[in-house]
Design a protein around this motif. Structure first.
Motif, PDB file in Angstrom:
ATOM      1  N   ASN A 113      -3.115  -6.019  -1.387  1.00 56.06           N
ATOM      2  CA  ASN A 113      -1.899  -6.691  -2.296  1.00 56.06           C
ATOM      3  C   ASN A 113      -0.576  -5.908  -1.779  1.00 56.06           C
ATOM      4  N   ILE A 114      -0.589  -4.987  -1.076  1.00 54.99           N
ATOM      5  CA  ILE A 114       0.785  -4.321  -0.558  1.00 54.99           C
ATOM      6  C   ILE A 114       0.832  -3.899   0.903  1.00 54.99           C
ATOM      7  N   ALA A 115       1.820  -4.010   1.651  1.00 61.54           N
ATOM      8  CA  ALA A 115       1.798  -3.575   2.856  1.00 61.54           C
ATOM      9  C   ALA A 115       3.266  -3.208   3.361  1.00 61.54           C
ATOM     10  N   SER A 126      -1.564   3.347   1.771  1.00 56.38           N
ATOM     11  CA  SER A 126      -2.533   4.224   1.091  1.00 56.38           C
ATOM     12  C   SER A 126      -3.613   3.770  -0.095  1.00 56.38           C
ATOM     13  N   GLY A 127      -4.426   2.478   0.381  1.00 57.08           N
ATOM     14  CA  GLY A 127      -5.235   1.977  -0.412  1.00 57.08           C
ATOM     15  C   GLY A 127      -4.742   0.845  -1.273  1.00 57.08           C
ATOM     16  N   GLY A 128      -3.719   0.921  -1.985  1.00 60.32           N
ATOM     17  CA  GLY A 128      -2.898  -0.155  -2.908  1.00 60.32           C
ATOM     18  C   GLY A 128      -3.801  -0.648  -4.096  1.00 60.32           C
ATOM     19  N   PRO A 129      -3.003  -1.608  -4.821  1.00 63.18           N
ATOM     20  CA  PRO A 129      -3.461  -1.841  -6.056  1.00 63.18           C
ATOM     21  C   PRO A 129      -4.474  -2.960  -6.003  1.00 63.18           C
ATOM     22  N   ASN A 130      -5.367  -2.810  -7.134  1.00 62.76           N
ATOM     23  CA  ASN A 130      -6.436  -3.549  -7.135  1.00 62.76           C
ATOM     24  C   ASN A 130      -6.361  -5.019  -7.658  1.00 62.76           C
ATOM     25  N   TYR A 148      -0.192  -7.130 -11.756  1.00 63.03           N
ATOM     26  CA  TYR A 148      -1.451  -7.249 -12.629  1.00 63.03           C
ATOM     27  C   TYR A 148      -2.222  -6.165 -12.711  1.00 63.03           C
ATOM     28  N   PHE A 149      -2.314  -5.317 -11.622  1.00 68.38           N
ATOM     29  CA  PHE A 149      -3.171  -4.296 -11.541  1.00 68.38           C
ATOM     30  C   PHE A 149      -3.406  -3.227 -12.574  1.00 68.38           C
ATOM     31  N   THR A 150      -4.616  -2.723 -12.513  1.00 69.78           N
ATOM     32  CA  THR A 150      -4.994  -1.662 -13.392  1.00 69.78           C
ATOM     33  C   THR A 150      -5.351  -0.204 -12.743  1.00 69.78           C
ATOM     34  N   MET A 151      -5.709  -0.393 -11.420  1.00 73.96           N
ATOM     35  CA  MET A 151      -5.896   0.823 -10.697  1.00 73.96           C
ATOM     36  C   MET A 151      -5.186   0.750  -9.276  1.00 73.96           C
ATOM     37  N   VAL A 152      -4.925   1.927  -8.937  1.00 76.61           N
ATOM     38  CA  VAL A 152      -4.375   1.845  -7.260  1.00 76.61           C
ATOM     39  C   VAL A 152      -5.264   3.107  -6.797  1.00 76.61           C
ATOM     40  N   GLU A 153      -5.668   3.023  -5.409  1.00 73.97           N
ATOM     41  CA  GLU A 153      -6.646   3.772  -4.984  1.00 73.97           C
ATOM     42  C   GLU A 153      -7.460   4.655  -5.753  1.00 73.97           C
TER      43      GLU A 153
END
Length: 449
Positions: A113-115, A126-130, A148-153
């Motif tokens: 979801n991110i680049a 580095s992984g990005g949001p869920n 909208y995410f609740t976690m990143v990496e």
């Protein structure tokens, strides 16, 4: 016997006729110039715009000919890399283009979801949001990501987090209790808008601010969902779907207020984008009316009244400007419309509203004298930039040591006003420096306690 001077009468008639022709021609010419024009062949549905490496980048819906993101070199659009989803937000950070949205691939590489794009190739962040990324900004040297995410990496981050290429991901406190849809900076603080009603565990109705350590509400907040926030003219602007402030409102540091009669009309009158250019505020969305006039998805507020820009965009309930930016000194709008051109167009009319900063030449780089001066404990600093880019506004003491950083982010071309609070500084002479990639200007200010 009275003689009529037919020659004189004929000359007067011809002169009058020519005058009418000239005025009519001027009117037609002006009406034609005050219009929208095409940028290349247009794009797919468009949700974000940004200028990077002197080219215009558009984030769009994938599928049906869309590739997530395209770029325009001033003549034509081109695809690059390819993203297998939709790009909702873009920002320039540390010399790279950051794109966020709903996708899993960029240039054939797995992304979340991110680049980031360096002009040649894609890399992950580095992984990005869920889940979906809706908004991006730069604050205090960090990349801020909302959505909208609740976690990143594999770390809890409720709808908002920051990322630094040297330090990785960090949550912003406990975040918000629902989606973050818009981000900006205002008076040295990060401002978030969205669906949420709490930030940092405390009440914050759809808009809140982060000072680097804690969240706080902004006045009583906004009663409706906030989809756009912007800073300029010493004010914070918030737009979305709100009946209390007619979809658009301004915060002056003490209270929220209407912008005239606001905007509305249409089945779902939303504001999705705000751009401040000098003293003018451009507002894009799905609405059809502003200040009692038919405007169709785009209008300008000059501080006292609303006006339309040509005939606006399309005539359907979903038509309007979802994104705006300045490119080659023109206002460019992207969104969902087929009129005047497919989903992206530039305004060829006159852009006003910068003269309050530097009347002699509003297109110049300009740093104003702080006011009041001397001051205690706070003062205001105005500046104008003719081109978009990374802007740094810092304060130094008499020894040349940097004691404060007021701005360090990418800004659109236009004029800005920031407040500086000299908390913890001793009385004395200080210097504030405005720096872009092209210009540097220094002014002196005096703190008296």
């Amino acid at each position: 016997m009275t003689r009529t001077n037919t020659s004189t009468g004929s000359i007067k008639s011809i002169t009058k006729f020519l005058g009418i022709v000239i005025l009519f021609t001027m009117f037609i010419s002006q009406a034609y110039s005050q219009a929208w024009s095409q940028l290349g062949g247009g794009t797919n549905w468009e949700y974000s715009l940004v200028v990077y490496n002197n080219e215009l980048y558009a984030g769009e819906q994938s599928g049906s000919g869309g590739h997530g993101v395209k770029k325009f070199d001033g003549t034509s659009w081109s695809d690059f890399g390819g993203i297998n989803g939709t790009v909702n937000a873009m920002v320039v950070y540390n010399g790279k283009l950051i794109v966020g949205g709903a996708f899993t691939l960029a240039g054939g590489l797995e992304m979340k979801n991110i680049a980031q794009w360096d002009g040649v190739e894609w890399a992950d962040v580095s992984g990005g949001p869920n889940s979906i990324v809706s908004a991006l900004a730069v604050y205090n040297g960090d990349l801020i990501v909302g959505g909208y995410f609740t976690m990143v990496e594999n770390m809890t981050a409720n709808h908002i987090a920051k990322w630094n290429s040297n330090g990785g991901w960090v949550a912003l406190g406990s975040g918000t209790n629902s989606q973050v849809m818009a981000l900006t900076t205002h008076n040295n603080k990060l401002v978030a808008g969205g669906f949420f009603t709490q930030a940092g565990g405390s009440s914050a109705s759809h808009v809140a601010q982060w000072d680097g350590s804690n969240w706080s509400s902004i006045g009583g907040g906004i009663t409706g969902i906030v989809y756009a926030v912007a800073s300029g003219n010493g004010k914070l602007y918030a737009g979305g779907l709100s009946s209390s402030y007619q979809c658009i409102s301004a915060w002056d540091g003490s209270s929220w207020s209407n912008l005239g009669s606001g905007v509305g009309g249409g089945t779902y009158p939303y504001v999705f984008s705000i751009l401040v250019h000098g003293t003018d505020v451009y507002v894009g969305g799905m609405y059809t009316i502003a200040g009692g006039q038919t405007v169709n998805g785009i209008a300008k507020w000059n501080g006292t009244a609303w006006s339309g820009l040509g005939s606006g965009f399309g005539y359907g309930n979903a038509c309007g400007a979802y994104a705006m930016c300045m490119f080659n000194n023109k206002l460019v709008c992207g969104g969902i419309f087929s009129s005047p051109y497919t989903n992206v167009a530039q305004w060829d009319g006159t852009l006003t509203g910068v003269n309050n900063v530097n009347p002699s030449n509003p297109e110049d780089f300009y740093l104003g004298q702080n006011y009041p001066n001397p001051f205690n404990p706070s003062t205001n600093i105005d500046f104008a930039i003719p081109n978009a880019g990374l802007i740094k506004l810092s304060v130094f003491d008499g020894t040349g040591r940097e004691v404060a950083q007021i701005v360090n982010e990418n800004l659109a071309a236009g004029s800005y006003s920031y407040s500086f609070k000299a908390a913890g500084l001793a009385s004395g002479v200080y210097f504030y420096v405005l720096k872009t990639t092209e210009n540097v200007e220094i002014r002196k200010m005096i703190l008296v306690k």
